[in-house]
Scaffold this active site. Structure first.
Site, PDB file in Angstrom:
ATOM      1  N   SER A 128       0.825  -1.216   0.000  1.00 47.82           N
ATOM      2  CA  SER A 128       0.000   0.000   0.000  1.00 47.82           C
ATOM      3  C   SER A 128       0.859   1.266   0.000  1.00 47.82           C
ATOM      4  CB  SER A 128      -0.897   0.029   1.235  1.00 47.82           C
ATOM      5  OG  SER A 128      -1.783  -1.043   1.232  1.00 47.82           O
ATOM      6  N   GLU A 243      -4.038 -19.613  -0.214  1.00 49.65           N
ATOM      7  CA  GLU A 243      -4.899 -19.759   0.957  1.00 49.65           C
ATOM      8  C   GLU A 243      -6.119 -20.583   0.568  1.00 49.65           C
ATOM      9  OE1 GLU A 243      -6.474 -20.087   4.059  1.00 49.65           O
ATOM     10  OE2 GLU A 243      -7.841 -18.634   3.144  1.00 49.65           O
ATOM     11  N   GLU A 375     -15.596  -3.379   1.726  1.00 56.11           N
ATOM     12  CA  GLU A 375     -16.161  -2.908   0.446  1.00 56.11           C
ATOM     13  C   GLU A 375     -15.501  -3.636  -0.725  1.00 56.11           C
ATOM     14  OE1 GLU A 375     -15.294  -0.918   2.995  1.00 56.11           O
ATOM     15  OE2 GLU A 375     -17.362  -0.442   3.544  1.00 56.11           O
TER      16      GLU A 375
END
Lengths: 390, 346
Positions: A128, A243, A375
């Site tokens: 990020s 995963e 979201e």
């Protein structure tokens, strides 16, 4: 449709339970800092020495290569034993490690994977940026090539444990002409390199693991690129398919035992009327019962997801449904804890201390943000589970 | 451990689904809204011939010898397709008669000659857990009892079957759901013809799981209805599903349907296996599935806009049935009170 575990699986559960009882750390985990790094690494080392490191890692990389059901059993017992999460080791074990296995060169794998498993190193994530959060492909941290080195300039943010980390999985833009998903590279960055500056970001619960990382002409050998120059986006995406639905099981078991603790607490504490125990209050009792029903459903959802993944090679997008539901339920549970305490909740107790309900309540705001916001999960479910138009 | 239905189990459910699709499509509810019963006798007999009433009853008692798992999948299909008629009390009533040794009654029910309606007690639960009751007294709300020879009452202490004709002051009432028939009645020392106590058989837990399974079907069907509409309904030149306001509403429906389905399958196995936490899991299933069915159906009306508010559209039928299922076996608040009083899950 069955909930039966085989004789071998039941014995395996016993074995895990006994080993965890005998070997789990007894000391309380220190708060964020060098002592916590040592604590987390020592626990990882203990697991390695006991033959329990990398339970979902393939055996060829030194892991246990357990079946999905054995992984489920391990994580259930791990959660039930009340052990701390693998926090500082998380990125190495569950993110960077699996990415290296899928896309790294033999030299890179040989050097890094064993160190992660043996509890010698801490990894952190450098994805990020201030202007690239949910929209990761908007990242702008640049790396220019000089001889056999990359020279990195820019900034990363929301990097947990950066102050404690040895290595970082770093996404940089290596082709300035490349648009968005093209021209990004996935690089192994030595966190001790000159030119790296780490600053802590204090969280709403007073936590200190969050950091921002600044890169001022940081030199990284070109050989540290994983999966090919400018191909970093596909490398980053390849991690996701590792995963297979077991990794969050321990969190869910922990949440279920939190609900049970709250029911005990509601029997001990005086309720809002100042006379009867809190559990005698209809609203509190209903919220506790609802929490019980929802954590039960969360577990059933995980079982359903694992059952589905037993019948196929690649996990589907349903994991986003578990993540979204978990976030929703966890926030409700910690809000309930906060409400149960009444005015006592105003006294701050960090989540590292016993009775740290106020700290945990504040921390719960992170679960619907970290690891992909709720979201973004809803977008994934809409697009990939339901096939809605984009 | 494998929570998912096997291909064989899915085949049973899909055979039933095909039958319902042909014989009892949702439009039947609208077409027969003014009839005294929703399901005519021909379709009821065919349901019996298919073996739907005794699916989970042992073969030696006249059933098909399947388990609660298969019945759960059957009732999920019924929820999905909003199948009307007293299937739930008939399936449970056949079981009560068979277990109570009332073989003639059981065979009349299983063969489709006699249907079983549901009686909901007005006022507090009546039976004493320590004794075997012989008569029924009190005031009751009846569901789909108009053409049913028997009615079934599910109390915490056990399940009782009585003859509908023995009830007095029976008068029908308008129902919120055009797919059910509602009446009020009294019982004054009405003989109980079959009784099974909770100690003998967890009939109430079965009822909770099967009701929850119908709620799951509703949660899934409304998710699908909304998703389909979001894909094809075009506004401002694009399908409305591209908008996050709609997309996220559909995603939330998907999560609720998945959570409810998973928990209901989990609970079905726990009740079937007689696990110590069977009641915990069944109450959790009922609570989650019941609430999520209502939430999904409500959201479906909103996603469909003006169309969703019309009688012609199916959305409101799903909403109304979801509400009916919430109140069949005691109130949701009562289930929560029971759930919080349980020991922790296994």
């Amino acid at each position: 449709m069955d909930l039966d575990f085989s004789k071998e699986q039941v014995e395996f559960r016993e074995q895990v339970r006994t080993w965890l009882e005998e070997n789990a750390p007894r000391e309380i985990r220190p708060e964020m800092g060098p002592a916590m790094r040592e604590y987390d690494l020592a626990w990882q080392r203990t697991q390695w020495e006991g033959g329990w490191a990398g339970i979902s890692w393939p055996q060829e990389y030194g892991g246990r290569g357990l079946s999905l059901l054995q992984q489920l059993i391990w994580f259930e017992e791990y959660g039930r034993a009340g052990l701390p999460g693998i926090d500082a080791c998380f990125v190495g074990l569950s993110h960077a490690g699996p990415t290296l296995m899928t896309r790294a060169s033999e030299e890179q794998k040989t050097y890094h994977l064993a160190r992660i498993l043996r509890g010698e190193v801490i990894w952190c994530q450098g994805f990020s940026e201030p202007d690239a959060g949910s929209d990761l492909a908007a990242l702008r941290t640049r790396a220019r090539i000089e001889g056999d080195e990359l020279v990195v300039s820019g900034q990363k943010i929301w990097t947990s444990f950066a102050t404690l980390a040895d290595w970082q999985e770093l996404l940089v833009r290596t082709d300035p002409e490349g648009s968005r998903h093209h021209g990004i590279s996935w690089v192994i960055c030595d966190m001790h390199s000159p030119g790296i500056e780490v600053r802590g970001i204090e969280t709403i619960e007073g936590g200190a693991e969050f950091c921002e990382v600044f890169y001022d002409d940081v030199r990284i050998p070109l050989e540290n690129v994983v999966g090919g120059l400018n191909k970093g986006w596909s490398v980053a995406m390849s991690t996701l398919s590792f995963e297979r639905g077991t990794a969050f099981t321990a969190n869910q078991v922990r949440l279920a035992s939190t609900v049970e603790k709250l029911i005990d607490l509601a029997k001990e504490r005086t309720g809002p009327d100042g006379r009867r125990p809190a559990i005698a209050d209809d609203e509190i009792a209903r919220r506790l019962a609802t929490a019980r029903a929802e954590v039960a459903s969360l577990r059933a959802m995980t079982y359903a997801g694992i059952s589905r993944n037993m019948h196929r090679d690649q996990p589907g997008p349903e994991g986003s449904m578990v993540k979204l539901f978990y976030s929703d339920v966890a926030k409700k549970v910690y809000r309930l804890a906060f409400d149960l305490l009444g005015a006592d909740a105003l006294r701050f107790v960090s989540r590292w201390e016993p009775g740290g309900w106020s700290g945990n309540y504040l921390y719960s705001y992170s679960v619907s943000i970290g690891g992909g916001t709720s979201e973004v999960q809803r977008n994934i479910i809409g697009d990939r589970v339901l096939g809605l138009p984009r | 451990m494998d929570l998912l239905p096997t291909p064989g189990q899915m085949e049973i459910a899909s055979l039933a689904a095909d039958f319902f699709g042909n014989e009892l499509p949702i439009s039947v509810i609208r077409e027969r809204r003014d009839e005294p019963v929703v399901v005519d006798r021909r379709v009821w007999s065919e349901s019996a011939e298919l073996g739907l009433f005794g699916l989970g009853i042992a073969e030696e008692l006249g059933g098909a010898g399947c388990e609660l798992a298969e019945e759960t999948l059957l009732f999920r299909e019924m929820g999905r397709r909003l199948v009307p008629g007293p299937f739930l009390p008939t399936v449970l009533g056949a079981r009560v008669a068979a277990l109570a040794g009332q073989h003639e009654t059981a065979s009349a029910i299983l063969s489709g000659k006699a249907a079983v309606g549901l009686a909901l007690r007005r006022g507090p639960d009546g039976f004493d857990a320590a004794t075997t009751p012989s008569t029924l007294d009190g005031r009751f709300q009846l569901l789909d009892a108009a053409d049913s020879r028997y009615v079934l009452l599910l109390d915490p202490a056990g399940a009782a079957l009585v003859e509908t004709a023995a009830l007095t002051d029976v008068h029908s009432e308008p129902a919120i759901d055009p797919g059910i028939r509602l009446a009020e009645a009294r019982a004054d020392a009405v003989p109980i013809i079959a009784w099974v106590s909770t100690q003998e058989e967890p009939i109430r837990l079965r009822a909770l799981v099967l009701t929850a399974a119908m709620s799951v079907g509703i949660a899934e069907a409304t998710r699908d209805l909304s998703t389909e509409h979001a894909k094809v309904r075009v506004q401002f030149g694009r399908p409305i599903g591209v908008n996050q306001a709609i997309k996220h509403a559909c995603a939330d429906m998907a999560v609720r349907a998945e959570a409810a389905l998973s928990q209901v399958l989990f609970a079905a196995i726990c009740v079937q296996d007689g696990r110590a936490d069977a009641e915990f899991q069944a109450l959790a299933a009922k609570s989650v599935a019941g609430r999520f069915a209502v939430e999904n159906a409500s959201a479906t009306i909103q996603v469909h806009g003006g169309m969703g508010y019309t009688f012609e559209h199916d959305s409101h039928l799903f909403l109304k049935r979801a509400h009916v299922l919430e109140h069949l076996l005691g109130e949701p608040a009562d289930h929560l009170a029971r759930l919080v009083a349980q020991p922790a899950a296994q």
